[in-house]
Scaffold this motif. Sequence first.
Motif, PDB file in Angstrom:
ATOM      1  N   TRP A  94       0.833  -1.208   0.000  1.00  8.36           N
ATOM      2  CA  TRP A  94       0.000   0.000   0.000  1.00  8.36           C
ATOM      3  C   TRP A  94       0.869   1.261   0.000  1.00  8.36           C
ATOM      4  O   TRP A  94       0.649   2.189  -0.788  1.00  8.36           O
ATOM      5  CB  TRP A  94      -0.922  -0.018   1.214  1.00  8.36           C
ATOM      6  N   ASP A 137       2.829   1.670  -3.258  1.00 10.65           N
ATOM      7  CA  ASP A 137       1.958   2.185  -4.312  1.00 10.65           C
ATOM      8  C   ASP A 137       1.758   3.694  -4.149  1.00 10.65           C
ATOM      9  O   ASP A 137       1.829   4.449  -5.131  1.00 10.65           O
ATOM     10  CB  ASP A 137       0.615   1.472  -4.272  1.00 10.65           C
ATOM     11  N   LYS A 163      -5.437   3.272 -13.436  1.00 10.48           N
ATOM     12  CA  LYS A 163      -5.979   2.138 -12.692  1.00 10.48           C
ATOM     13  C   LYS A 163      -4.852   1.335 -12.045  1.00 10.48           C
ATOM     14  O   LYS A 163      -3.845   1.022 -12.670  1.00 10.48           O
ATOM     15  CB  LYS A 163      -6.790   1.234 -13.609  1.00 10.48           C
ATOM     16  N   ARG A 164      -5.037   0.999 -10.755  1.00  6.21           N
ATOM     17  CA  ARG A 164      -4.034   0.210 -10.051  1.00  6.21           C
ATOM     18  C   ARG A 164      -4.089  -1.249 -10.485  1.00  6.21           C
ATOM     19  O   ARG A 164      -5.180  -1.761 -10.783  1.00  6.21           O
ATOM     20  CB  ARG A 164      -4.265   0.290  -8.535  1.00  6.21           C
ATOM     21  N   VAL A 199      -4.322  -5.299 -10.149  1.00  8.32           N
ATOM     22  CA  VAL A 199      -5.231  -6.050  -9.275  1.00  8.32           C
ATOM     23  C   VAL A 199      -4.581  -6.357  -7.935  1.00  8.32           C
ATOM     24  O   VAL A 199      -5.197  -6.218  -6.875  1.00  8.32           O
ATOM     25  CB  VAL A 199      -5.686  -7.354  -9.976  1.00  8.32           C
ATOM     26  N   GLU A 254      -4.568  -3.308  -5.904  1.00 13.56           N
ATOM     27  CA  GLU A 254      -5.943  -2.970  -5.535  1.00 13.56           C
ATOM     28  C   GLU A 254      -6.400  -3.769  -4.318  1.00 13.56           C
ATOM     29  O   GLU A 254      -6.943  -3.206  -3.360  1.00 13.56           O
ATOM     30  CB  GLU A 254      -6.862  -3.253  -6.722  1.00 13.56           C
ATOM     31  N   TYR A 255      -6.164  -5.088  -4.365  1.00 14.61           N
ATOM     32  CA  TYR A 255      -6.577  -5.945  -3.245  1.00 14.61           C
ATOM     33  C   TYR A 255      -5.794  -5.615  -1.980  1.00 14.61           C
ATOM     34  O   TYR A 255      -6.352  -5.570  -0.874  1.00 14.61           O
ATOM     35  CB  TYR A 255      -6.411  -7.415  -3.607  1.00 14.61           C
ATOM     36  N   GLY A 287      -4.432  -2.775  -1.145  1.00  8.86           N
ATOM     37  CA  GLY A 287      -4.906  -1.491  -0.637  1.00  8.86           C
ATOM     38  C   GLY A 287      -6.246  -1.608   0.072  1.00  8.86           C
ATOM     39  O   GLY A 287      -6.516  -0.878   1.031  1.00  8.86           O
ATOM     40  N   SER A 288      -7.089  -2.527  -0.402  1.00  5.54           N
ATOM     41  CA  SER A 288      -8.406  -2.723   0.226  1.00  5.54           C
ATOM     42  C   SER A 288      -8.294  -3.476   1.544  1.00  5.54           C
ATOM     43  O   SER A 288      -8.998  -3.159   2.511  1.00  5.54           O
ATOM     44  CB  SER A 288      -9.322  -3.489  -0.732  1.00  5.54           C
TER      45      SER A 288
END
Length: 303
Positions: A23, A26, A73-74, A76, A79-80, A82-83
């Motif tokens: 995270w 990024d 767009k990040r 995948v 993205e996961y 970061g979530s």
Amino acid sequence: MQSLLGNFALILFILMVVTGVIWFYDKLVLAKKRRAAAEMALAAFDERNAKLKAQGIAVDESGRATLKEKLLKRPVWVEYSGSFFPVIAAVFFIRSFLWEPFRIPSSSMVPTLQIGDMILVSKYSYGIRLPVVNRKIVDFGDPQKGDVVVFKFPKDTSLDYIKRVVGVGGDRVEYRNKKLIINGVESKYQPLGDYLDTESLTYSKEFEEDLAGAGVRHHILNDDRAPNYVPHPDRFPNRNMCTYNVEGFACTVPQGYYFMMGDNRDNSLDSRYWGFVPDDYIVGKAFLVWMNLGDMTRIGGIR
């Protein structure tokens, strides 16, 4: 009582570190690279469109927004990460410093705690401990006689056990003919009748115990069929502080250690068998039954 699939705290810590590193990487590196690449691509897109317009060719501008979204767009995996990172970090903080849930798998603390009780343990009642290594860094006090405590099992620290503290450092704990004596003072017992164990369909004698020197009253069970003596105790550290005979045992608790017993006295493997619990192994104080799917009336505080 076994902890979740090995050392769950360590697994959670590793997940938090991994997702957190991704995270932050990024935010600090990858996002800047994506923005720079997007700016270059959009500048080229605008330049091309400007040339086409100068030549009198109609240009569709709608593709610019789609291109920008695609370039920013990040991936995948980012993205996961970061979530999941804030969720994992929040769970790790709550479990490490505030409260941790456990499920009671055995009858050693009946009638106080039943099989299937889902309990909450306060991680800060006795101080703040570093996660994973469980070392206390801020002291709020020590477990007291009568407290129901979760701790690392001395013979296998990957397991979590729950028992009642009946002796602290310096105490002389005796158990003679199924009566608990602390520092020469015998605990008081009020008979409550027979208790039916619905698992084994057997009866035990239930008493209210007024724990000597603690001012704590709670219920215990005794099985008349079980012997008074402790069969086959282990050769645990500081075993020389204990003596055993046909009437029971007597132990002097070393400083920095605790003597634990289950409330289901004749159906509990506890300090009588495997010895004292060091302070470093204390996990926290059990204070609430928050759920029992088989009996919702179980919800409430732990005495």
